[in-house]
Design a protein around this motif. Structure first.
Motif, PDB file in Angstrom:
ATOM      1  N   GLY A  35      80.180-101.891   9.702  1.00 38.81           N
ATOM      2  CA  GLY A  35      79.467-103.148   9.889  1.00 38.81           C
ATOM      3  C   GLY A  35      78.383-103.345   8.851  1.00 38.81           C
ATOM      4  O   GLY A  35      78.070-102.447   8.071  1.00 38.81           O
TER       5      GLY A  35
ATOM      6  N   GLY B 171      79.857-110.767  14.957  1.00 35.31           N
ATOM      7  CA  GLY B 171      80.660-109.597  15.331  1.00 35.31           C
ATOM      8  C   GLY B 171      81.349-108.988  14.130  1.00 35.31           C
ATOM      9  O   GLY B 171      81.886-109.679  13.266  1.00 35.31           O
ATOM     10  N   ALA B 172      81.328-107.665  14.104  1.00 39.28           N
ATOM     11  CA  ALA B 172      81.905-106.935  12.972  1.00 39.28           C
ATOM     12  C   ALA B 172      83.393-107.219  12.802  1.00 39.28           C
ATOM     13  O   ALA B 172      83.898-107.258  11.674  1.00 39.28           O
ATOM     14  N   GLN B 173      84.108-107.415  13.914  1.00 35.01           N
ATOM     15  CA  GLN B 173      85.550-107.623  13.821  1.00 35.01           C
ATOM     16  C   GLN B 173      85.901-108.831  12.964  1.00 35.01           C
ATOM     17  O   GLN B 173      86.914-108.832  12.248  1.00 35.01           O
TER      18      GLN B 173
ATOM     19  N   PHE C  22      81.825-100.612  18.767  1.00 35.88           N
ATOM     20  CA  PHE C  22      82.060-101.986  19.224  1.00 35.88           C
ATOM     21  C   PHE C  22      82.916-102.027  20.492  1.00 35.88           C
ATOM     22  O   PHE C  22      82.841-102.986  21.256  1.00 35.88           O
ATOM     23  N   ASP C  23      83.746-100.994  20.709  1.00 29.16           N
ATOM     24  CA  ASP C  23      84.576-100.894  21.898  1.00 29.16           C
ATOM     25  C   ASP C  23      84.285 -99.567  22.598  1.00 29.16           C
ATOM     26  O   ASP C  23      83.870 -98.593  21.943  1.00 29.16           O
TER      27      ASP C  23
END
Length: 214
Positions: free
Chosen positions: A77, A91-93, A205-206
């Motif tokens: 990120g 969000g990084a995604q 993130f997850d």
């Protein structure tokens, strides 16, 4: 309580623009794995070859029902606010998927990472956040040296972790000693592909899952 991992994979990534030497060398891609089955280390000359090897390993581990932690030596990120500025979505995604569609990488490691960084810089009031490139590369939007005014850009120069780890380089630095920015540009598209291909969790993130990338 999270279940323990059965296998741990550690990947030393590279942003090299040419294949690494045939003889195993430093500053190249290495994949190490430790499990109840033993310890293995493999050397890879190109990112394409390394990603294919990782895919085979992860498929085999999943088929055997083993839980896997795969760690990579580049950041996943950027400082807060960058994702929304770049993609319109926080969000990084969102950044991973933007990079996946923007970064090109040939079978022989030729890539456009400096051009992508210059393109991103041009989206910001100059000079943009990325810096560092070879002297002979003519990219006016990407400076050889740090000249960005990060407060004026509305971005932090360093992620929180880089303010805590002494000697850590900012993710915006793409070239010369200690830089990790180029590895991130060349690694994030792979993270997006691996996560989709293997239904992997991406930490932090997850929550951790049967396959966790970190």
């Amino acid at each position: 309580m999270t279940q323990p991992f059965d296998s741990v994979i550690i990947v030393d990534w590279s942003a090299s623009a040419t294949p690494s030497p045939r003889r195993p060398s430093a500053d190249a891609i290495w994949i190490g794995m430790a499990s109840a089955q033993g310890v293995t280390t493999t050397y890879h000359r190109t990112r394409t070859e390394a990603e294919a090897a990782l895919t085979r390993i992860l498929q085999a581990e999943a088929s055997a029902g083993r839980r896997v932690l795969a760690g990579f030596d580049f950041p996943f990120g950027y400082p807060q606010g960058f994702a929304r500025r770049l993609t319109g979505t926080a969000g990084a995604q969102a950044v991973w998927h933007w990079m996946q569609h923007s970064v090109t990488d040939s079978l022989s490691n030729e890539n456009n990472r400096f051009s992508v960084a210059a393109r991103i810089n041009a989206m910001f009031a100059p000079p943009g956040p990325f810096w560092g490139r070879p002297t002979g590369l003519a990219l006016p939007a990407l400076s050889e040296r740090k000249d960005a005014d990060y407060p004026a850009l509305g971005l932090a120069e360093r992620r929180r972790v880089e303010t805590l780890v002494r000697g850590a380089q900012p993710v915006w630095k793409l070239f010369t000693t200690g830089s990790v920015g180029s590895q991130a540009l060349m690694g994030l598209p792979m993270i997006a592909r691996l996560a989709a291909r293997h239904q992997a969790s991406v930490w932090p993130f997850d929550p951790p899952g049967p396959l966790t990338l970190a």
